[in-house]
Design a protein around this motif. Structure first.
Motif, PDB file in Angstrom:
ATOM      1  N   PRO A   1      -6.694  -3.320   7.759  1.00 55.64           N
ATOM      2  CA  PRO A   1      -7.777  -2.915   6.653  1.00 55.64           C
ATOM      3  C   PRO A   1      -9.442  -3.129   7.532  1.00 55.64           C
ATOM      4  O   PRO A   1      -9.851  -1.788   7.109  1.00 55.64           O
ATOM      5  CB  PRO A   1      -7.769  -3.854   5.066  1.00 55.64           C
TER       6      PRO A   1
ATOM      7  N   THR B   1      -4.058   0.663  16.609  1.00 54.42           N
ATOM      8  CA  THR B   1      -4.324   1.078  15.064  1.00 54.42           C
ATOM      9  C   THR B   1      -4.994   2.397  15.150  1.00 54.42           C
ATOM     10  O   THR B   1      -4.536   3.887  14.414  1.00 54.42           O
ATOM     11  CB  THR B   1      -4.830   0.329  13.554  1.00 54.42           C
TER      12      THR B   1
ATOM     13  N   LEU C   1      -2.119   2.446   5.513  1.00 51.46           N
ATOM     14  CA  LEU C   1      -1.936   1.823   6.694  1.00 51.46           C
ATOM     15  C   LEU C   1      -1.094   0.879   5.639  1.00 51.46           C
ATOM     16  O   LEU C   1      -1.959   0.412   5.154  1.00 51.46           O
ATOM     17  CB  LEU C   1      -3.353   1.613   7.122  1.00 51.46           C
TER      18      LEU C   1
ATOM     19  N   VAL D   1      -8.947   7.502   4.542  1.00 50.29           N
ATOM     20  CA  VAL D   1      -7.559   5.968   5.302  1.00 50.29           C
ATOM     21  C   VAL D   1      -7.727   5.098   3.574  1.00 50.29           C
ATOM     22  O   VAL D   1      -8.691   4.244   2.659  1.00 50.29           O
ATOM     23  CB  VAL D   1      -7.791   5.261   5.584  1.00 50.29           C
ATOM     24  N   HIS D   2      -6.712   5.110   3.012  1.00 51.69           N
ATOM     25  CA  HIS D   2      -6.490   4.349   2.429  1.00 51.69           C
ATOM     26  C   HIS D   2      -5.468   2.606   2.719  1.00 51.69           C
ATOM     27  O   HIS D   2      -4.490   3.153   3.517  1.00 51.69           O
ATOM     28  CB  HIS D   2      -5.595   4.339   1.437  1.00 51.69           C
ATOM     29  N   ASP D   3      -5.256   1.685   2.109  1.00 52.73           N
ATOM     30  CA  ASP D   3      -4.776   0.068   2.613  1.00 52.73           C
ATOM     31  C   ASP D   3      -4.787  -1.034   1.459  1.00 52.73           C
ATOM     32  O   ASP D   3      -5.191  -0.199   0.445  1.00 52.73           O
ATOM     33  CB  ASP D   3      -5.488  -0.270   3.571  1.00 52.73           C
TER      34      ASP D   3
ATOM     35  N   TYR E   1      -9.796  -1.845  10.480  1.00 52.95           N
ATOM     36  CA  TYR E   1      -9.980  -1.317  11.129  1.00 52.95           C
ATOM     37  C   TYR E   1     -10.055   0.310  10.344  1.00 52.95           C
ATOM     38  O   TYR E   1      -9.290   1.317  11.037  1.00 52.95           O
ATOM     39  CB  TYR E   1      -8.506  -0.515  12.031  1.00 52.95           C
ATOM     40  N   ALA E   2      -9.794   0.683   9.007  1.00 54.97           N
ATOM     41  CA  ALA E   2      -9.915   1.414   8.146  1.00 54.97           C
ATOM     42  C   ALA E   2     -10.667   3.064   8.849  1.00 54.97           C
ATOM     43  O   ALA E   2     -10.749   3.597   8.616  1.00 54.97           O
ATOM     44  CB  ALA E   2      -9.665   1.281   7.003  1.00 54.97           C
ATOM     45  N   THR E   3     -11.961   2.039   8.909  1.00 55.05           N
ATOM     46  CA  THR E   3     -13.338   3.057   9.047  1.00 55.05           C
ATOM     47  C   THR E   3     -13.388   3.185  10.468  1.00 55.05           C
ATOM     48  O   THR E   3     -13.122   5.432  10.137  1.00 55.05           O
ATOM     49  CB  THR E   3     -14.589   2.190   9.261  1.00 55.05           C
TER      50      THR E   3
ATOM     51  N   THR F   1      -7.563  -0.641  -1.132  1.00 56.54           N
ATOM     52  CA  THR F   1      -8.744  -0.090  -1.423  1.00 56.54           C
ATOM     53  C   THR F   1      -7.188  -0.495  -3.075  1.00 56.54           C
ATOM     54  O   THR F   1      -7.945   0.255  -4.324  1.00 56.54           O
ATOM     55  CB  THR F   1      -8.247   0.976  -0.679  1.00 56.54           C
TER      56      THR F   1
ATOM     57  N   SER G   1       0.695  -1.084  -0.037  1.00 56.43           N
ATOM     58  CA  SER G   1       0.272   0.346  -0.226  1.00 56.43           C
ATOM     59  C   SER G   1       0.992   1.324   0.091  1.00 56.43           C
ATOM     60  O   SER G   1       0.491   2.516  -0.267  1.00 56.43           O
ATOM     61  CB  SER G   1      -0.928  -0.062   1.332  1.00 56.43           C
TER      62      SER G   1
END
Length: 210
Positions: free
Chosen positions: A174, A149, A168, A188-190, A176-178, A193, A77
């Motif tokens: 991922p 995180t 991330l 937030v990108h991982d 926990y991205a929200t 995405t 990422s």
């Protein structure tokens, strides 16, 4: 990244024996490059049209893997950092949340095409999530992982107000991205995405070439 329901397209997986988290993250073991190339070739023989990895620190092999393999390779990422920076307003940057800030060096950033001064924040040294990942433990405390995180992301934006987007690094983050986005007010990108967007590009290119 290993969960079968993560992606909306078919995925094949191959385990690279001996590629422990500590050998990849902490030791940056160059001896693993050959086994990853072999695994990539095996997946291509099974029909894979693009390749990724299950650890963002493998960005160190990005150039070598792409040169050795005939399909697109997206190791990490971290490859998103440069393109996010290009899309952000002047004076705003993308920052990174990683499993181990001490091990994420300028060489990793350079391999990703990211600026050497990219803001980086790691999981707390005593975080159970960090220990679980680096020691490849079988069990995971999901709530503790989420909190660790989110806490790292909060430290990042508190330290660097110019961070306008978060990447991330870890492929286990991922889920926990929200929560990170809600806690920081940043997009937030991982790895998920990145792969979703680039899979569409590959699929469109294949359709056009037919």
């Amino acid at each position: 990244i290993g969960h079968p329901a993560t992606f909306a397209f078919p995925v094949r997986r191959r385990i690279v024996r001996g590629a422990s988290p500590r050998r990849v993250v902490v030791a940056n073991d160059a001896a693993l490059l050959g086994p990853f190339i072999d695994a990539g070739r095996a997946l291509i023989a099974e029909g894979a049209t693009a390749l990724t990895t299950s650890c963002g620190f493998l960005v160190m092999f990005q150039r070598e893997l792409q040169e050795a393999l005939p399909v697109p390779v997206w190791t990490s990422s971290l490859l998103l950092v440069a393109e996010l920076n290009a899309a952000l307003a002047p004076g705003r940057v993308a920052g990174i949340v990683t499993v181990d800030a001490a091990s994420l060096t300028a060489a990793h950033l350079a391999a990703a095409g990211a600026p050497p001064d990219t803001p980086v924040e790691g999981l707390a040294a005593d975080a159970a999530f960090r220990r679980t990942l680096l020691d490849d433990e079988a069990g995971l405390d999901i709530e503790a992982a989420r909190c660790a995180t989110v806490d790292a992301a909060r430290r990042l934006v508190a330290r660097r107000a110019d961070v306008a987007a978060i990447v991330l690094e870890c492929t286990n983050m991922p889920p926990y991205a929200t929560d990170v986005a809600a806690a920081t007010g940043r997009p937030v990108h991982d790895i998920t995405t990145l792969l979703a967007a680039r899979h569409v590009a590959v699929a469109n290119a294949e359709s056009t070439s037919r």
